[in-house]
Design an enzyme around this catalytic site. Structure first.
Site, PDB file in Angstrom:
ATOM      1  N   ARG A 182       2.782  10.055   9.758  1.00  0.00           N
ATOM      2  CA  ARG A 182       3.394   9.124  10.710  1.00  0.00           C
ATOM      3  C   ARG A 182       4.814   9.578  10.988  1.00  0.00           C
ATOM      4  O   ARG A 182       5.367  10.390  10.243  1.00  0.00           O
ATOM      5  CB  ARG A 182       3.512   7.704  10.126  1.00  0.00           C
ATOM      6  CG  ARG A 182       2.463   7.345   9.189  1.00  0.00           C
ATOM      7  CD  ARG A 182       2.952   6.555   7.976  1.00  0.00           C
ATOM      8  NE  ARG A 182       1.829   6.478   7.051  1.00  0.00           N
ATOM      9  CZ  ARG A 182       1.002   5.450   6.989  1.00  0.00           C
ATOM     10  NH1 ARG A 182       1.227   4.383   7.704  1.00  0.00           N
ATOM     11  NH2 ARG A 182      -0.034   5.473   6.186  1.00  0.00           N
ATOM     12  N   ASP A 251       6.510   3.521  11.031  1.00  0.00           N
ATOM     13  CA  ASP A 251       5.537   3.859   9.980  1.00  0.00           C
ATOM     14  C   ASP A 251       4.113   3.573  10.449  1.00  0.00           C
ATOM     15  O   ASP A 251       3.159   3.971   9.778  1.00  0.00           O
ATOM     16  CB  ASP A 251       5.837   3.086   8.687  1.00  0.00           C
ATOM     17  CG  ASP A 251       5.966   1.591   8.912  1.00  0.00           C
ATOM     18  OD1 ASP A 251       6.785   1.177   9.742  1.00  0.00           O
ATOM     19  OD2 ASP A 251       5.227   0.834   8.260  1.00  0.00           O
ATOM     20  N   ASN A 252       3.961   2.913  11.570  1.00  0.00           N
ATOM     21  CA  ASN A 252       2.632   2.668  12.125  1.00  0.00           C
ATOM     22  C   ASN A 252       2.409   3.499  13.388  1.00  0.00           C
ATOM     23  O   ASN A 252       1.560   3.169  14.207  1.00  0.00           O
ATOM     24  CB  ASN A 252       2.451   1.181  12.446  1.00  0.00           C
ATOM     25  CG  ASN A 252       2.399   0.319  11.191  1.00  0.00           C
ATOM     26  OD1 ASN A 252       2.093   0.810  10.111  1.00  0.00           O
ATOM     27  ND2 ASN A 252       2.704  -0.959  11.326  1.00  0.00           N
TER      28      ASN A 252
HETATM   29  P1  AMP Z   1       1.953  -2.801   7.423  1.00  0.00           P
HETATM   30  O1  AMP Z   1       2.763  -3.751   8.215  1.00  0.00           O
HETATM   31  O2  AMP Z   1       0.599  -3.302   7.031  1.00  0.00           O
HETATM   32  O3  AMP Z   1       1.898  -1.452   8.076  1.00  0.00           O
HETATM   33  O4  AMP Z   1       2.699  -2.619   6.020  1.00  0.00           O
HETATM   34  C1  AMP Z   1       4.052  -2.313   5.914  1.00  0.00           C
HETATM   35  C2  AMP Z   1       4.395  -1.950   4.483  1.00  0.00           C
HETATM   36  O5  AMP Z   1       4.161  -3.054   3.603  1.00  0.00           O
HETATM   37  C3  AMP Z   1       3.581  -0.818   3.913  1.00  0.00           C
HETATM   38  O6  AMP Z   1       4.430  -0.088   3.071  1.00  0.00           O
HETATM   39  C4  AMP Z   1       2.496  -1.522   3.132  1.00  0.00           C
HETATM   40  O7  AMP Z   1       1.947  -0.711   2.118  1.00  0.00           O
HETATM   41  C5  AMP Z   1       3.246  -2.712   2.579  1.00  0.00           C
HETATM   42  N1  AMP Z   1       2.381  -3.850   2.270  1.00  0.00           N
HETATM   43  C6  AMP Z   1       1.817  -4.685   3.159  1.00  0.00           C
HETATM   44  N2  AMP Z   1       1.102  -5.639   2.526  1.00  0.00           N
HETATM   45  C7  AMP Z   1       1.211  -5.400   1.198  1.00  0.00           C
HETATM   46  C8  AMP Z   1       0.702  -6.030   0.005  1.00  0.00           C
HETATM   47  N3  AMP Z   1      -0.069  -7.117   0.069  1.00  0.00           N
HETATM   48  N4  AMP Z   1       1.039  -5.480  -1.174  1.00  0.00           N
HETATM   49  C9  AMP Z   1       1.813  -4.390  -1.255  1.00  0.00           C
HETATM   50  N5  AMP Z   1       2.329  -3.768  -0.188  1.00  0.00           N
HETATM   51  C10 AMP Z   1       2.036  -4.249   1.032  1.00  0.00           C
HETATM   52 MG    MG Z   2       1.425   0.369   8.094  1.00  0.00          MG
END
Ligand code: AMP
Ligand code: MG
Length: 481
Positions: A182, A251-252
């Site tokens: 990413r 990051d996405n």
């Molecule tokens: P995302 O918005 O899903 O792309 O996640 C953003 C960041 O938060 C990434 O580093 C994920 O790994 C982390 N993350 C999201 N949900 C959780 C969770 N339930 N436990 C641990 N890390 C999380």
């Molecule tokens: Mg993500």
């Protein structure tokens, strides 16, 4: 036997410092709920073996065969505009890479596989509703011809996990991607001033996605151009479907140009350029109309990370990178026109016609998907359905239709270019609630069947093609983390 799955580990072999080795979590009762057998076969996997106890143990993150090399990926990222130098897979693991029969490489990655050193305050879990949402929407996107990560399997863990609205079934998504590189991966290396890491990462990304650039003295800049082209094309495709990603953080944003991380994403029913669904997007940063600007903003963050590799002279590097971003703006415009010209089945892009069409919709709450499906009849002198989609149809619509007819669209092509079925949010919500609250997967499967063949209208499935009542349209989606 899943041990027969041959994994490669090109990322782990060459990018120390960009991951942490990690292990399986172990769950009370891992069960396979969904397996995408068509995808498994297309990737050359033994779909039967994936359903064996060892296969389910692997797909659920319960226990891994020795052939895997589970790692939590490190990355940084701008989230809603603010920079975090360390995010990383807080609840996900890369098991390795597999090659499909054509030799192409695919990551096998689990989401919801337990806490990792990057978990920060998170519980490392995923719950069934959001996992099914990602499965459904990513498979719909694939069927719509949009580059995307793919959903291979969903397992339940036997745990119940606390979320905003109470206890929910724990679940793990197994997904594949042409890679998990990413913009945030590059930002991670750049933020540490780690030039060697950055160079190794660029070489790896080029080997994976742009192998013809290997060894090119201008590889960094040309790579930036490639990522820009892939991403603006991707976002143009989103725009052509009314798709709102919802969390376009760096990051996405992939290097491959695939859509990744389906959180609070949704397809717009009634056209309104300012539409936002995500409960966490208070400012509307990632609204439908902002997506093109945001992708270029994200690309600018990639450019910043790559600067030292673009040119040793920083001023010159900035000038060259800026040119790429500027060019990306024009590229996006061309891609956007191309997408809508395709949807209208025009022999050549007609910017005025396409812009007037968007102007027509404004303030009319026109169902975006139905508009395009109503065009063939309207061109065949049956404009009633099209008119019926407008709150106040008037002479502007008739004038546009006359102009459109005069542009000689290929009417027969329209139904193959415009889906009848998209994962409409109210149907998605119903399907996920049935699965999550009552263990009833039938609504999910019915909806999945439709969105996997989006252009083929099926008798008796009318409700899947229809928007919700205007006052009943869902307005908020949750990422469920
Ligand atoms: P995302 O918005 O899903 O792309 O996640 C953003 C960041 O938060 C990434 O580093 C994920 O790994 C982390 N993350 C999201 N949900 C959780 C969770 N339930 N436990 C641990 N890390 C999380
Ligand atoms: Mg993500």
């Amino acid at each position: 036997m899943t041990t027969a799955l041959r994994f490669e580990h090109s990322y782990a072999e060459v990018l120390p410092g960009l991951f942490v080795p990690w292990q399986a979590q172990g769950w009370p009762d891992p069960q396979l709920l969904l397996l995408n057998t068509a995808l498994a076969r297309a990737l050359g996997m033994d779909a039967q073996a994936l359903q064996d106890p060892q296969g389910v143990a692997m797909l659920s993150g319960h226990a891994f065969p020795d052939t895997t090399r589970p790692i939590a990926l490190a990355y940084a990222g701008h989230q809603f505009g603010g920079f975090s130098p360390q995010l990383g897979d807080g609840r996900a693991l890369l098991l390795g890479e597999i090659r499909d029969p054509s030799g192409a490489r695919h990551d096998l990655h689990l989401k919801g596989s337990g806490r990792t050193p990057f978990a920060r305050g998170g519980d490392g879990r995923a719950v069934l509703g959001p996992v099914l949402r990602e499965y459904l929407i990513s498979e719909a996107m694939a069927a719509l011809g949009v580059p995307t990560t793919r959903a291979l399997a969903v397992c339940t863990t036997g745990e119940r996990v606390l979320r905003q609205f109470g206890l929910e079934p724990g679940a793990v998504l197994a997904r594949t991607a042409s890679s998990h590189l990413r913009i945030g991966t590059f930002q991670f290396a750049a933020a540490r001033g780690a030039q060697d890491m950055l160079r190794a990462l660029l070489d790896h990304a080029i080997a994976r996605h742009d192998p013809d650039l290997a060894g090119d003295p201008d590889a960094a800049l040309k790579f930036l151009v490639r990522v820009t082209h892939r991403q603006v094309r991707l976002v143009a495709q989103w725009m052509g479907l009314g798709f709102i990603h919802g969390v376009m953080n760096t990051d996405n944003t992939t290097i491959s140009g695939e859509t990744i991380d389906y959180g609070p994403c949704a397809f717009m029913d009634f056209y309104a350029a300012e539409t936002v669904f995500s409960s966490i997007d208070q400012q509307g940063r990632y609204a439908y109309r902002n997506q093109p600007g945001i992708i270029l903003w994200n690309i600018a963050r990639l450019a910043e990370a790559l600067l030292p590799l673009i040119d040793a002279d920083e001023t010159r590097a900035i000038a060259r990178a800026t040119e790429v971003i500027e060019d990306g703006r024009a590229r996006y415009r061309d891609a956007w026109l191309d997408v809508f010209a395709q949807k209208l089945a025009l022999p050549r892009p007609d910017a005025a016609l396409i812009e007037e069409m968007h102007a027509l919709w404004t303030g009319q709450e026109v169902d975006f998907t139905s508009f395009f499906r109503a065009l063939p009849a309207a061109l065949d002198d049956r404009p009633e359905v099209l008119r019926g989609l407008f709150r106040a149809p008037g002479p502007a619509l008739e004038a546009w239709l006359a102009r459109y007819r005069a542009a000689c669209p290929d009417v027969a092509a329209l139904p193959q270019r415009n889906p009848a079925y998209i994962p409409r949010n109210h149907l998605v919500e119903d399907a996920l609630a049935a699965a999550s609250d009552r263990g009833d997967m039938r609504p999910f499967h019915r909806l999945l069947d439709r969105v996997q063949a989006p252009y083929t209208e099926v008798a008796g499935a009318e409700r899947y093609a229809q928007p919700p009542a205007r006052d009943a349209a869902p307005v908020v989606t949750f990422c469920g983390t």
